[in-house]
Design an enzyme around this catalytic site. Structure first.
Site, mmCIF file in Angstrom:
data_model
loop_
_atom_site.group_PDB
_atom_site.id
_atom_site.type_symbol
_atom_site.label_atom_id
_atom_site.label_comp_id
_atom_site.label_asym_id
_atom_site.label_seq_id
_atom_site.Cartn_x
_atom_site.Cartn_y
_atom_site.Cartn_z
ATOM 1 N N CYS A 42 0.808 -1.222 0.000
ATOM 2 C CA CYS A 42 0.000 0.000 0.000
ATOM 3 C C CYS A 42 0.844 1.277 0.000
ATOM 4 O O CYS A 42 0.323 2.359 -0.272
ATOM 5 C CB CYS A 42 -0.941 0.006 1.203
ATOM 6 S SG CYS A 42 -2.072 -1.405 1.249
ATOM 7 N N HIS B 198 -3.023 7.243 2.427
ATOM 8 C CA HIS B 198 -3.508 5.973 1.894
ATOM 9 C C HIS B 198 -4.888 5.693 2.463
ATOM 10 O O HIS B 198 -5.124 5.789 3.669
ATOM 11 C CB HIS B 198 -2.524 4.858 2.276
ATOM 12 C CG HIS B 198 -3.066 3.480 2.098
ATOM 13 N ND1 HIS B 198 -3.667 3.061 0.936
ATOM 14 C CD2 HIS B 198 -3.118 2.403 2.946
ATOM 15 C CE1 HIS B 198 -4.061 1.808 1.067
ATOM 16 N NE2 HIS B 198 -3.742 1.392 2.279
ATOM 17 N N ASN C 75 -10.094 -0.175 0.145
ATOM 18 C CA ASN C 75 -8.631 -0.108 0.160
ATOM 19 C C ASN C 75 -8.111 -0.635 -1.174
ATOM 20 O O ASN C 75 -8.131 -1.837 -1.426
ATOM 21 C CB ASN C 75 -8.094 -0.943 1.323
ATOM 22 C CG ASN C 75 -6.581 -0.919 1.432
ATOM 23 O OD1 ASN C 75 -5.880 -0.480 0.522
ATOM 24 N ND2 ASN C 75 -6.061 -1.401 2.550
#
Length: 320
Positions: free
Chosen positions: A111, A247, A277
């Site tokens: 990520c 993020h 996500n």
């Protein structure tokens, strides 16, 4: 010289999967998911591929930048869900867009990947090696998810975001990035086991496994720390930052980071409710949304911060 963002783009699959859709396959519901994560829906690939989404986002970024494909000298793709072990996704994107002779490679930092890719492109430009670069964060992470595991399947979505960077006098201000392999086991997805003439292993691929509480505690501790570290390093105050673009893993993480930094939450934009996500794609997708919605003005200081498996984390400060 430094790197400046001159174009952005994004691409997401057509299929929208809501929390109610997931409640039909695992024991969960919309209230449980949204109250704990902020996620209401996500995009899931059906016919789309990692390289295809990456190329679509990159094409939009190129169009906005005004750069022709032949001007791009470097292509970096951040992903942990490529279509192939090889060739790399960067080469597939270059082929699709007509980019010839550019250096191209994939980068794996989960990520945090897009942030690592941007910092890497900046380093090349600061060294005078390249003048124009294309960076992409892309995932079809749905193929790595166990759709019977309600602790993970509700979290993730697919998509791509891209940015074109140009060598300039202003733009990239500073960065910090870190990793800690001691906690590597809290978020994993194994590749194939060893299976050859010496070892008999299981050739099947694994699924994402995550210790959610450990990841949450890591993020709310390390993200504020690296933000403070970067601001001290660059001599920029919190008040000078127009937006903190984090993020998009979980709205509660972002809210906790804002609280720890003592910064108004409205300076932490979120779209996790729409996409879930998307791993390496989350920061550039959000950046492109804000850019195309006219929320970013020339001279705005933006602080980007990512965190993910590895464990990896970091931050970058840029002037729009």
């Amino acid at each position: 010289m430094t790197a400046r963002i001159i174009g952005t783009g994004r691409a997401v699959p057509a299929e929208i999967i809501t929390n109610d859709d997931l409640s039909r396959i695992v024991e969960t519901n919309d209230e449980w998911i949204s109250s704990r994560t902020g996620i209401r829906q996500r995009r899931i690939a059906k016919e789309e591929t990692t390289a295809g989404l990456a190329a679509e986002a990159a094409r939009k970024a190129l169009e906005q930048s005004g750069k022709a494909p032949e001007e791009i000298q470097l292509v970096i793709v951040a992903t942990c869900s490529s279509d192939y072990f090889f060739p790399n996704t960067a080469c597939l994107v270059a082929k699709e867009l007509g980019i010839r002779h550019a250096a191209g490679f994939d980068l794996s930092a989960a990520c945090t990947g897009f942030l690592y890719a941007m910092n890497t492109a900046q380093a090349y430009m600061a060294a005078g090696m390249y003048e124009n670069a294309l960076i992409i964060g892309v995932e079809t992470i749905s193929k790595l998810v166990d759709w019977k595991d309600r602790s993970t399947c509700v979290l993730f979505g697919d998509g791509a975001g891209a940015a074109v960077l140009e060598a300039a006098d202003t733009g990239f201000i500073g960065m910090v990035q870190h990793s800690d392999g001691e906690k590597a086991d809290v978020l994993t997805c194994r590749t194939r086991e060893m299976n050859n003439l010496l070892v008999s292993g299981d050739p099947a691929l694994d699924y994402i496994k995550m210790e959610g509480q450990e990841v949450f505690k890591f993020a709310v501790k390390k993200v504020p720390e690296c933000v403070e570290e970067l601001l001290e390093k660059t001599g920029v105050s919190k008040e000078e930052i127009r937006y903190y673009i984090l993020h998009q893993a979980n709205s509660r993480i972002i809210s906790s980071v804002a609280k720890r930094l003592k910064v108004e939450e409205d300076r932490f934009p979120m779209n996790v409710n729409l996409y879930g996500n998307t791993s390496a794609a989350s920061i550039p997708i959000l950046l492109d949304e804000m850019n195309r919605d006219g929320k970013l003005q020339k001279g705005d200081k933006l602080l980007l911060s990512g965190f993910g498996a590895g464990l990896t984390w970091g931050a970058a400060l840029v002037e729009w």
